[in-house]
Design an enzyme around this catalytic site. Sequence first.
Site, PDB file in Angstrom:
ATOM      1  N   ASN A   1      45.787  34.477  45.640  1.00 29.58           N
ATOM      2  CA  ASN A   1      46.114  35.405  44.569  1.00 29.58           C
ATOM      3  C   ASN A   1      47.533  35.167  44.052  1.00 29.58           C
ATOM      4  OD1 ASN A   1      45.860  38.071  43.017  1.00 29.58           O
ATOM      5  ND2 ASN A   1      47.663  38.456  44.276  1.00 29.58           N
ATOM      6  N   GLU A   2      47.626  34.668  42.821  1.00 29.84           N
ATOM      7  CA  GLU A   2      48.891  34.580  42.056  1.00 29.84           C
ATOM      8  C   GLU A   2      49.922  33.585  42.579  1.00 29.84           C
ATOM      9  OE1 GLU A   2      50.317  38.619  41.349  1.00 29.84           O
ATOM     10  OE2 GLU A   2      48.671  39.016  39.971  1.00 29.84           O
TER      11      GLU A   2
ATOM     12  N   TRP B   1      52.436  47.202  50.435  1.00 28.61           N
ATOM     13  CA  TRP B   1      52.157  46.617  49.114  1.00 28.61           C
ATOM     14  C   TRP B   1      52.561  47.639  48.065  1.00 28.61           C
ATOM     15  CZ3 TRP B   1      51.073  41.673  49.889  1.00 28.61           C
ATOM     16  CH2 TRP B   1      50.829  40.877  48.748  1.00 28.61           C
ATOM     17  N   ASP B   2      52.369  47.306  46.785  1.00 30.20           N
ATOM     18  CA  ASP B   2      52.837  48.276  45.782  1.00 30.20           C
ATOM     19  C   ASP B   2      51.852  49.435  45.583  1.00 30.20           C
ATOM     20  OD1 ASP B   2      50.957  46.891  44.319  1.00 30.20           O
ATOM     21  OD2 ASP B   2      52.337  46.155  42.789  1.00 30.20           O
ATOM     22  N   TRP B   3      50.766  49.462  46.368  1.00 28.92           N
ATOM     23  CA  TRP B   3      49.857  50.614  46.358  1.00 28.92           C
ATOM     24  C   TRP B   3      49.544  51.090  47.767  1.00 28.92           C
ATOM     25  CZ3 TRP B   3      46.887  47.926  49.371  1.00 28.92           C
ATOM     26  CH2 TRP B   3      46.612  46.578  49.078  1.00 28.92           C
TER      27      TRP B   3
ATOM     28  N   GLU C   1      42.496  40.552  36.260  1.00 26.25           N
ATOM     29  CA  GLU C   1      43.321  41.677  36.729  1.00 26.25           C
ATOM     30  C   GLU C   1      44.038  42.284  35.540  1.00 26.25           C
ATOM     31  OE1 GLU C   1      46.386  41.669  39.720  1.00 26.25           O
ATOM     32  OE2 GLU C   1      45.202  40.482  41.115  1.00 26.25           O
TER      33      GLU C   1
END
Length: 820
Positions: free
Chosen positions: A397-398, A131-133, A495
């Site tokens: 989510n999204e 993921w981006d983290w 968020e």
Amino acid sequence: DPYYRFNDVMYRWISLDNWTYSRTFKTPFDVRKWQKVNLVFEGVDTVAQILLNNVTLGRTDNMFNRYSFDITSVIQEVNFVEVRFLSAVSYAAEQSRCHKAHSIPPACPPPVQKGECHVNFIRKEQCSFSWDWGPSFPTQGIWKDVRIEAYNHYHLIYFSITPFFVKGSQQWYLEVESIFDVVSSKPIAGLVTVNIPKLQTQQIFSVKVQPGEGSIVLLVNINKSAPVEAWWPNGHGRQTGYNMTTTFMMEAGCQIEKFSKVYFRTVELVQEPIPGSPGLSFYFRINGLPIFIKGSNWIPADSFQDRVTYDTLRLLLKSAADANMNALRVWGGGVYEQDEFYDICDEIGIMIWQDFMFACALYPTNQNYLESVRAEVSHQVRRLKSHPSIILWSGNNENEAAIASNWFSIPYPDIGLYIKDYVTLYVKNIREIVLSEDKSRPFVASSPSNGLESVKEGWLSRDPYDTHYGDTHFYDYNSDCWNWTVYPKTRFASEYGYQSWPSFSTIEKVSSPEDWSYTSNFSLHRQHHEDGNIQMIQEIGRHFKLPQSPDPVKQFKDMIYLTQVMQAQCIKTETEFYRFSQSEIINGEGHTMGALYWQLNDIWQAPSWASLEYGGKWKLLHYFAQNFFAPLLPVAYEDKGMLHIYGVSDHHEDHKLTLRVVVHTWSSLEPVCTLAKEGVTVKAQSAVPIYKESISDLLERCRNCTRQSCVVTFCLVGEDELRSPMNHYFLSSLKDAVGLEKTQLSASVSQQDDVYIFVLQTTGIAPFVTLDVGSIKGRFSDNGFLMTEKKKMVVFYPWEPTSVEELESSLILTSLLDVV
């Protein structure tokens, strides 16, 4: 350590292999005495074939499901059990290849994430493919308990309790649901006794359970003469729970006794017209009271779930409560958390916005996939619905936004197909199951969404980010984050965030000296968000001088410090904007009733949006959150040359307070001018304007002041030790501050009972004073503060035994002017 340096890439081969877990075990009971024997897996990650004594019992393909296999005819005195796993990565790729209908984007994550492809084709923790983290560690194994159950007659599989309140009769009742596996060929009758001694409530029911999987639902009326204490979110009251015993006495002679904790609370998601505004409200009423939701977003606490112990969860959740949070959103790209997670939230009053595990992607809707999802959803809802902490189910989510904003560049004529898939998965399947299993709490199909407006538009709104409806997600790394006008005046911010680096002591554990620079290969490798390291520098450069030290390690540590200062100040500005917008409508926007920043915790040691580092250490943002989420807070912002101060309160009653505004020049600890405005009424659960003055009048009133040479601090004080945190407002960027000189900062440490007292002294004003004791586990009472007095006392709460000597030798004191 898989987290050391570049090991996430070095160990990639593990996830591409297939692994088999096996063992031999003796059966600890006489097999012939039992009518039915099951082998139960609470969690298998993910795709496996299960064999007992070389007989295939079945297969698993969903990490979030519970699997039970009938082994009555297969079990022996000595057994050989095997779980043969298939690589999740190759399985996902194969599923994608076999999907002959339209494509299901995205195929792969962005290259910067160094991840694996087609994660949307496997019912597994979505962020385990990167993921981006977070890193890519597509695990395979047995991630929850495995057990053997043997029983005659009947067996209790699920047991849940849901409270309801009837307004008309002012009466609480409980819906107690029990789901059984009945072995006998004919129904079993018996008596069930429900007893809640503290509420003088006892009821006896005669019941009958049908063969196979049958359920019984009992309605227990709570004795009206017993006062019921409700469960309240953190900061709004107590989290009272009552002990309840349920006894099943069935004719077959086998008795089951179930001990539970029962909580009473109601939740409503209010979406109704607002005077003077188009659209609808979006806020939560708990026990009939509107509650401003304050908190953050939760991601998995580790790439390896077995490392997430009760203590890990307790520390992270307690840190959320200690920072005045009352809610967390369990984000849809991770896992449905373990039972202990929700138990702790019940106990400390953290409300949970619970996503189903679908995130940032489109998903297939073929028959097998849907069946697997249906089993997952009904299992998770049955497992979790007794928890008062869960206040909302959210479908994904999204993913509504992904279709509405066409993230995946789907050709216009094909959009209809994807909308149909979307409605099939989240509405016709997930929502249907949630509504049939749990009538006690609201459901939304996605986050962000426009709530009822999305429903009206066929579950897919034109603009899910519309500030007049539902909730919004908002990220902007190009504007000045100190400027509140860039933020959406939304009904609910679920968020929003900015990145920072974790502290040096956290990075040090997984790196080597050659990595310790902001531009090292390691620093680039750990950053999984495109241009993230550059964006942080740009945001810092707007208001602070960038570090120029000739010593690369000093420069790296200075950068880390500044990223944390910048992140804290950005999210403070944005969150305060959401809090002061709760009671007003401006140009049709406002009535903001929720602020959940992205994100609470970290999955590994890397730059991210988190306020708690991997291991639980508080970043500066978390210390700031303790203040910007305080129950009583004055908030300042500037508009058209005017300085406005609002009084924000979560208290249930109005308060008469004094607002103290103090102006300092940067060059002196003596205030240039102070103003005490008495008799200020701060209304219960609202945000009201309490002070207004033009900046030019303020500067004139406080002789010798310019925007560059002065700083404003303010707080609210009342009787009975009621006071808000001290807040500040910068009249200019700190890189332009005039008169700010490097000061002498010192600290003395002493022990008092089980805490440590740090007494700080300064010779001048010091912005963003930060205490760091390296890897000694614990937290300070305050950190990253603006020091405008000669002396300040800070308490250190240790999480493990330490000593004055250890703390003294580890302490590093930093303020803005130590950055060179």
